[in-house]
Design an enzyme around this catalytic site. Structure first.
Site, PDB file in Angstrom:
ATOM      1  N   GLY A 176     -52.177  15.890  -7.472  1.00 38.91           N
ATOM      2  CA  GLY A 176     -53.487  15.281  -7.664  1.00 38.91           C
ATOM      3  C   GLY A 176     -53.433  13.798  -7.381  1.00 38.91           C
ATOM      4  N   GLN A 210     -56.375   4.885  -7.962  1.00 38.94           N
ATOM      5  CA  GLN A 210     -54.950   4.702  -7.666  1.00 38.94           C
ATOM      6  C   GLN A 210     -54.724   4.036  -6.315  1.00 38.94           C
ATOM      7  OE1 GLN A 210     -53.891   8.975  -8.768  1.00 38.94           O
ATOM      8  NE2 GLN A 210     -52.031   7.913  -9.362  1.00 38.94           N
ATOM      9  N   CYS A 252     -46.641  10.306 -12.687  1.00 38.95           N
ATOM     10  CA  CYS A 252     -47.776   9.679 -12.033  1.00 38.95           C
ATOM     11  C   CYS A 252     -47.287   8.899 -10.815  1.00 38.95           C
ATOM     12  CB  CYS A 252     -48.457   8.733 -13.026  1.00 38.95           C
ATOM     13  SG  CYS A 252     -49.973   8.017 -12.413  1.00 38.95           S
ATOM     14  N   LEU A 253     -48.042   8.982  -9.723  1.00 35.43           N
ATOM     15  CA  LEU A 253     -47.677   8.219  -8.526  1.00 35.43           C
ATOM     16  C   LEU A 253     -47.708   6.715  -8.805  1.00 35.43           C
ATOM     17  CD1 LEU A 253     -49.773  10.182  -5.878  1.00 35.43           C
ATOM     18  CD2 LEU A 253     -47.314  10.351  -6.249  1.00 35.43           C
ATOM     19  N   HIS A 308     -55.532  14.717 -16.214  1.00 30.58           N
ATOM     20  CA  HIS A 308     -54.723  13.540 -15.855  1.00 30.58           C
ATOM     21  C   HIS A 308     -55.471  12.680 -14.833  1.00 30.58           C
ATOM     22  CE1 HIS A 308     -50.808  11.496 -14.728  1.00 30.58           C
ATOM     23  NE2 HIS A 308     -51.531  11.252 -13.652  1.00 30.58           N
ATOM     24  N   GLU A 309     -56.012  13.322 -13.783  1.00 32.02           N
ATOM     25  CA  GLU A 309     -56.688  12.556 -12.724  1.00 32.02           C
ATOM     26  C   GLU A 309     -57.995  11.956 -13.232  1.00 32.02           C
ATOM     27  OE1 GLU A 309     -54.920  11.793 -10.443  1.00 32.02           O
ATOM     28  OE2 GLU A 309     -53.448  13.398 -10.504  1.00 32.02           O
ATOM     29  N   HIS A 351     -57.776   8.646 -14.871  1.00 33.59           N
ATOM     30  CA  HIS A 351     -57.715   7.458 -13.995  1.00 33.59           C
ATOM     31  C   HIS A 351     -59.108   6.856 -13.801  1.00 33.59           C
ATOM     32  CE1 HIS A 351     -53.531   7.295 -12.762  1.00 33.59           C
ATOM     33  NE2 HIS A 351     -53.521   8.574 -12.453  1.00 33.59           N
TER      34      HIS A 351
END
Lengths: 166, 100
Positions: free
Chosen positions: A47, A52, A96-97, A138-139, A142
Site C-alpha cells: 500500500g 508519503q 512503512c516505506l 495503515h494507509e 497517513h
C-alpha cells in the site's frame, strides 16, 4: 509513468492532514499511476498513500494480491475513502516505506467496510478483513498525519529494529 | 589491530516470516538442541532473546525467536512438533508484515 520520491520520517509533511480530491481529471489519473509505480518499487509494499510522496490529498492505493493466501479485493484505488463500520480487534506487524528501519505491532480492526471513489470519481464500496483491512487502516492513517509509531502501545515491546542481513 | 570496512546496506532488510516461542525447565543445552533442529529445517534466525525465570529449585527457560523459514513453514512445523515431543513447550506463529 514516473517513480516518485518517498518522504521519510521525520519529514513534516507526513504529519499533515490531507484534503479531499474534488477534480477527477487526467492529472489525477497520471498521479495515481505514478503513485502505483512508486508502491510497486517499494520492497514488499502492499500500500501507499499520497502524503508519503508529499501530495496532501486523500488518495490511497492498497493491493495485497501479492500475498494470495489472504482474502483480498485486488488493486484498490481509494480516493476520499471513509470507513463506515469496524468490527473486531487484533494486533499485527506493520512496517512503512516512510520508516524503513522499523516494524511494530499495531492493534487494528479485523473487519471494515469502506466507501471511496476510484480515479474516475465512481463511488465504490469495499469489505476488507484481516491483512487487507490492516493495510487499508495503515494507509488511511497517513491521510490524518498518523504513522504506525503513533499507535504502538509500548515502544519497548512493540517496536522492532529491522535486521540487515546477507 | 586492524580495521575492516563494512557495507551498511541501509534499508536492505529481511522480514521475519515466523515467530517461535519456547519455554520449559531450564537445562544445559536447551538453546543448542532447539536451534539446531530448527536450523536443519531451514530456519534462518534473525533475532533471538531469552531469559531464565522461575526459582532456583525450578528454573524456567523462555526464548523468543524471529526468523525466516527458507523452506516454508510446513517443514519447520514438523521440526517444532518433534521438539515438543521432547517435553519442551514450543509454538510457532506466522508473521506477515504490512509494508505501506
Amino acid at each position: 509513468m514516473a517513480k516518485l520520491e518517498v518522504l521519510k520520517y521525520p519529514d513534516p509533511l507526513l504529519k499533515e492532514i490531507a484534503v479531499p480530491v474534488s477534480s477527477f481529471d487526467d492529472e489525477l489519473r497520471t498521479f495515481v499511476s505514478d503513485l502505483l509505480e512508486t508502491m510497486m518499487d517499494g520492497p514488499g509494499a502492499v500500500g501507499i498513500a499520497a502524503p508519503q510522496v508529499g501530495r496532501l490529498q486523500q488518495i490511497v492505493i492498497v493491493d495485497i494480491s501479492s500475498r494470495p493466501k489472504h482474502p483480498n479485493n485486488g488493486r484498490m484505488i481509494l480516493i476520499n475513502p471513509e470507513i463506515s463500520s469496524w468490527e473486531g480487534m487484533s494486533a499485527g506487524r506493520e512496517g512503512c516505506l516512510s520508516l524503513p528501519d522499523y516494524t511494530g505491532n499495531v492493534i487494528r480492526a479485523e473487519r471494515i467496510e469502506l466507501a471511496a471513489q476510484d480515479e474516475r470519481g465512481e463511488k465504490r464500496i469495499y469489505r476488507c478483513e484481516g491483512f487487507e483491512a490492516r493495510a487499508v487502516q495503515h494507509e488511511m492513517d497517513h491521510l490524518e498525519g498518523i504513522l504506525f509509531i503513533d499507535r504502538l502501545v509500548s515502544r519497548r515491546n512493540d517496536l522492532f529494529k529491522r535486521k540487515v542481513y546477507r | 589491530m586492524h580495521v575492516d570496512s563494512i557495507k551498511g546496506k541501509l534499508h536492505a532488510h529481511v522480514e521475519p516470516n515466523v515467530r517461535i516461542s519456547v519455554s520449559g525447565a531450564d537445562r544445559a543445552g536447551i538453546v543448542s538442541s532447539v536451534t539446531t533442529a530448527l536450523a536443519e529445517s531451514g530456519l534462518h534466525i534473525l533475532d533471538l532473546e531469552s531469559d531464565v525465570g522461575g526459582d532456583e529449585r525450578q528454573p524456567i527457560y523462555i526464548m523468543h525467536i524471529e526468523g525466516y523459514a527458507n523452506e516454508g513453514t510446513d517443514s519447520l512445523q514438523a521440526a517444532v512438533d518433534l521438539i515438543r515431543e521432547q517435553g519442551i513447550d514450543i509454538h510457532m506463529v506466522p508473521v506477515d508484515t504490512v509494508i505501506g
